[in-house]
Design an enzyme around this catalytic site. Sequence first.
Site, PDB file in Angstrom:
ATOM      1  N   ASN A 155      -5.306  -5.726  -1.056  1.00  0.00           N
ATOM      2  CA  ASN A 155      -4.917  -6.569   0.088  1.00  0.00           C
ATOM      3  C   ASN A 155      -6.084  -6.956   0.993  1.00  0.00           C
ATOM      4  O   ASN A 155      -6.018  -7.974   1.677  1.00  0.00           O
ATOM      5  CB  ASN A 155      -3.775  -5.918   0.880  1.00  0.00           C
ATOM      6  CG  ASN A 155      -4.198  -4.680   1.598  1.00  0.00           C
ATOM      7  OD1 ASN A 155      -5.105  -3.971   1.152  1.00  0.00           O
ATOM      8  ND2 ASN A 155      -3.553  -4.385   2.707  1.00  0.00           N
ATOM      9  N   GLU A 252      -6.421   6.493   3.329  1.00  0.00           N
ATOM     10  CA  GLU A 252      -5.862   5.499   4.251  1.00  0.00           C
ATOM     11  C   GLU A 252      -4.652   4.909   3.541  1.00  0.00           C
ATOM     12  O   GLU A 252      -4.806   4.194   2.550  1.00  0.00           O
ATOM     13  CB  GLU A 252      -6.894   4.407   4.579  1.00  0.00           C
ATOM     14  CG  GLU A 252      -8.067   4.877   5.412  1.00  0.00           C
ATOM     15  CD  GLU A 252      -7.688   5.395   6.788  1.00  0.00           C
ATOM     16  OE1 GLU A 252      -6.540   5.173   7.233  1.00  0.00           O
ATOM     17  OE2 GLU A 252      -8.527   6.052   7.411  1.00  0.00           O
ATOM     18  N   CYS A 286      -1.779  -3.175   5.957  1.00  0.00           N
ATOM     19  CA  CYS A 286      -1.278  -1.837   6.249  1.00  0.00           C
ATOM     20  C   CYS A 286      -0.902  -1.722   7.721  1.00  0.00           C
ATOM     21  O   CYS A 286      -0.047  -0.941   8.094  1.00  0.00           O
ATOM     22  CB  CYS A 286      -2.336  -0.803   5.897  1.00  0.00           C
ATOM     23  SG  CYS A 286      -3.934  -1.200   6.622  1.00  0.00           S
ATOM     24  N   GLU A 462     -12.725   6.156   9.148  1.00  0.00           N
ATOM     25  CA  GLU A 462     -13.595   5.175   8.505  1.00  0.00           C
ATOM     26  C   GLU A 462     -14.249   4.315   9.591  1.00  0.00           C
ATOM     27  O   GLU A 462     -13.815   4.299  10.735  1.00  0.00           O
ATOM     28  CB  GLU A 462     -12.777   4.258   7.594  1.00  0.00           C
ATOM     29  CG  GLU A 462     -12.228   4.984   6.386  1.00  0.00           C
ATOM     30  CD  GLU A 462     -11.835   4.035   5.269  1.00  0.00           C
ATOM     31  OE1 GLU A 462     -12.611   3.891   4.327  1.00  0.00           O
ATOM     32  OE2 GLU A 462     -10.751   3.442   5.357  1.00  0.00           O
TER      33      GLU A 462
HETATM   34  P1  NAD Z   1      -1.756   1.401  -4.856  1.00  0.00           P
HETATM   35  O1  NAD Z   1      -1.638   2.794  -4.340  1.00  0.00           O
HETATM   36  O2  NAD Z   1      -0.770   0.943  -5.851  1.00  0.00           O
HETATM   37  O3  NAD Z   1      -3.185   1.191  -5.518  1.00  0.00           O
HETATM   38  C1  NAD Z   1      -4.390   1.460  -4.805  1.00  0.00           C
HETATM   39  C2  NAD Z   1      -5.499   1.756  -5.812  1.00  0.00           C
HETATM   40  O4  NAD Z   1      -5.212   2.987  -6.480  1.00  0.00           O
HETATM   41  C3  NAD Z   1      -5.643   0.717  -6.918  1.00  0.00           C
HETATM   42  O5  NAD Z   1      -7.006   0.544  -7.210  1.00  0.00           O
HETATM   43  C4  NAD Z   1      -4.905   1.359  -8.072  1.00  0.00           C
HETATM   44  O6  NAD Z   1      -5.324   0.876  -9.335  1.00  0.00           O
HETATM   45  C5  NAD Z   1      -5.302   2.809  -7.877  1.00  0.00           C
HETATM   46  N1  NAD Z   1      -4.424   3.794  -8.525  1.00  0.00           N
HETATM   47  C6  NAD Z   1      -3.132   3.658  -8.876  1.00  0.00           C
HETATM   48  N2  NAD Z   1      -2.672   4.799  -9.434  1.00  0.00           N
HETATM   49  C7  NAD Z   1      -3.700   5.682  -9.422  1.00  0.00           C
HETATM   50  C8  NAD Z   1      -3.848   7.038  -9.824  1.00  0.00           C
HETATM   51  N3  NAD Z   1      -2.835   7.724 -10.360  1.00  0.00           N
HETATM   52  N4  NAD Z   1      -5.036   7.641  -9.642  1.00  0.00           N
HETATM   53  C9  NAD Z   1      -6.067   6.970  -9.077  1.00  0.00           C
HETATM   54  N5  NAD Z   1      -6.000   5.692  -8.683  1.00  0.00           N
HETATM   55  C10 NAD Z   1      -4.817   5.045  -8.839  1.00  0.00           C
HETATM   56  O7  NAD Z   1      -1.766   0.458  -3.566  1.00  0.00           O
HETATM   57  P2  NAD Z   1      -1.855  -1.137  -3.502  1.00  0.00           P
HETATM   58  O8  NAD Z   1      -0.553  -1.705  -3.940  1.00  0.00           O
HETATM   59  O9  NAD Z   1      -3.098  -1.607  -4.192  1.00  0.00           O
HETATM   60  O10 NAD Z   1      -2.070  -1.393  -1.937  1.00  0.00           O
HETATM   61  C11 NAD Z   1      -1.012  -1.467  -1.021  1.00  0.00           C
HETATM   62  C12 NAD Z   1      -0.888  -0.187  -0.233  1.00  0.00           C
HETATM   63  O11 NAD Z   1      -2.133   0.111   0.383  1.00  0.00           O
HETATM   64  C13 NAD Z   1       0.116  -0.274   0.898  1.00  0.00           C
HETATM   65  O12 NAD Z   1       0.887   0.897   0.950  1.00  0.00           O
HETATM   66  C14 NAD Z   1      -0.764  -0.372   2.146  1.00  0.00           C
HETATM   67  O13 NAD Z   1      -0.150   0.070   3.320  1.00  0.00           O
HETATM   68  C15 NAD Z   1      -1.932   0.457   1.754  1.00  0.00           C
HETATM   69  N6  NAD Z   1      -3.108   0.118   2.561  1.00  0.00           N
HETATM   70  C16 NAD Z   1      -3.520   0.998   3.530  1.00  0.00           C
HETATM   71  C17 NAD Z   1      -4.604   0.682   4.349  1.00  0.00           C
HETATM   72  C18 NAD Z   1      -5.076   1.620   5.423  1.00  0.00           C
HETATM   73  O14 NAD Z   1      -6.178   1.446   5.903  1.00  0.00           O
HETATM   74  N7  NAD Z   1      -4.285   2.591   5.830  1.00  0.00           N
HETATM   75  C19 NAD Z   1      -5.272  -0.532   4.172  1.00  0.00           C
HETATM   76  C20 NAD Z   1      -4.831  -1.387   3.168  1.00  0.00           C
HETATM   77  C21 NAD Z   1      -3.747  -1.053   2.364  1.00  0.00           C
END
Ligand code: NAD
Length: 485
Positions: A155, A252, A286, A462
Site C-alpha cells: 500500500n 507495524e 493503515c 520507525e
Molecule cells: P500482508 O500481511 O498480507 O503482507 C505483507 C507482506 O508480508 C507481503 O510482502 C507478504 O508477501 C508477506 N508475507 C505474507 N505471508 C508471509 C509469511 N507467512 N511470512 C513472511 N512474510 C509473509 O499485508 P498486505 O495486504 O500487503 O498489507 C495490508 C496490511 O498492512 C493492512 O493490514 C495494513 O493495515 C497494514 N499496514 C500497516 C502499516 C503500519 O505502519 N502499521 C502500514 C501499511 C500497511
Amino acid sequence: MPSIAPTGAHLIGGDWVTEGPAGTGVSLDPARPDDPVGEYPLGDAGTAADAVSAAVNARSAWRSLSFGARSRILEQAARLFDERADDLALLCTVEEGKTLAESRGEATLAAETFRYQAAIAKMSSERIFPNNVPGETIRTVRAPLGVVGVITPWNFPILIPAWKLAPALAAGNTVVWKPASDTPLLSVAIAHLLHDAGVPAGVLNLILGPGSMGGAMVADERVDGVTFTGSVPVGQRIRDVVTARNGRVQLELGGHNPCIVFEDADLDLAVAGAVGGAMGATGQKCTATRRVIAVGDIHDELLDRMASAVEALRVGDGREEGTEIGPLVSSGARAEVAEAVDAALGEGAEAVAVNAGTPDGPCYYAPTLFSGSPDLSICRDEVFGPVSTVLRVDADDEAFTLANDTEFGLSASVFTNDLWRIDRAVHELEAGLIKVNAPTTGSEIHAPFGGEKNSSGHAAREQGDTAVDFFTRTRTAYIRPGTSR
Ligand code: NAD
C-alpha cells in the site's frame, strides 16, 4: 508491458536473477487488468536461503566501512529518488492503483527519508556516563544488528521500504528485502536505484515471491532481526517465529483509527479531514479513518456533509488528471471489501452514501459511508478499503471510551477548538499517532512513527532519529586505563 517497467528479477549477491525456481508471476494494473504490467520470477525457500547467504557474506565489509562512506551512498540514493520520481510514481500508480499525485508524494518522501537518515548517521547516538571509579569511562557503543529481513506491504510500496532500508543500511546492516507480490516491479526499480547509488553487492538483496518464501527467510537463524509492515495475522506469526529463536522483531500492523468530532469543531475542517482520512488512497492506509465519532448535536450536519463529500469524490484511473480515488489494488482486495460491506448491511448498518460515479471494473469499489452502531463487525475489524462509519455519542467521556474500544492503537484524531479536549486527547487516546484538527493519516519522516496494542505491540518506533534503535545493539563499555608503560 509499459516502458517504465523494469525486467523482473531477484537481486542476490549483486546478480540480477531472472529465473525463478517456482515459475513466473504476473504483475497486474488494477485500473487496466487486461494489460499486464510485466512478469517476474517467483522465488522459494532456496531463493531466500541464497539471499541470506549473500547478506551474511557482505556483512563484515559493509559494517567496517566508515559511517561517512555509507552516508554518501544514501545521499546518492536520495538524489536518484528525486531524479527518477516521475518514473517511480508512474510505476507505483500502474501497479498499486493510487493517484499519480499520491505516488509522486511517496517518491519525494523516500528521497527525503534517505537524505535524513544519511544525516542522522553522522550524529552520535552514543552516551557517556559519570563513574565512581577514578579514571574509568563508561560509554555506550552501537553495533549493527547484522542481517536484517525487511518485509513490506503493497500500500506504500515506495515509502515503507524507504523507512526501513535507509536506517538499516545506514547503521551497517545487510538486508534481505521481500516486498509484496502486488508491487514487484516497483521493488525491482527501487533495488536498481540503490544498486546504482553504490550499495555494494550482497548488502541489499531483493527476493520476489509468495509469503511462504518470506516465511522461510524469517525462520532462518542467520537473520538477526526482521522489520515487518503488513497484516495482523502474518505479523503475529512472524513475531512468534523470530522471538522463539531470540531474533529481534519490529511490527507495524493494522489499525481501526477513530476520529472524534466535538460540537465546537470547525465543520469544514472536520468534514475534509474525516472524508480525506477515510477515503484517501482508496482507504488503503493503515492510518485510514475507520470510525468517525460525532459528539452530540453536531452529528446530523456532519453526517449530511460527509455523505455529500463522499458522493462527490472523483473515482477513476489514477493516471487521469482530476482523479481523487483510484481502484483497489486487486480484485481479491475488492472481494474482501465487498464481503465486509455485505456483512455490515446484514447486521443493520445504513449506507448513507455510495459514490455513484465509480467506474465498473474488477478492482473498483464505490466509496461508502455508513451510519450505525459500534457493535457492527465493520467497526471492529479492519476493512482495507474506502469504507467508514459515523457513530453518534452524547458526551465526551463516551467518545473517548468508544475511540479506545478497539484492539488496535495506530492513529486517532480529534476536531475541536477546546484546549481541555485537546489535552485530554493527547493524554488519553490509546494510539501511537494523535492528530488534532487533522486527519488520522499522514506523518512526517523525521518524527517517530508506530502504534500501540495490536497495531505494533512493543515495537521500536520507525522513522526519525529513533529508527536507529531497532537496527543496532547497544553495548555498555567500562574503560579503565591500563598499567602505564
Ligand atoms: P500482508 O500481511 O498480507 O503482507 C505483507 C507482506 O508480508 C507481503 O510482502 C507478504 O508477501 C508477506 N508475507 C505474507 N505471508 C508471509 C509469511 N507467512 N511470512 C513472511 N512474510 C509473509 O499485508 P498486505 O495486504 O500487503 O498489507 C495490508 C496490511 O498492512 C493492512 O493490514 C495494513 O493495515 C497494514 N499496514 C500497516 C502499516 C503500519 O505502519 N502499521 C502500514 C501499511 C500497511
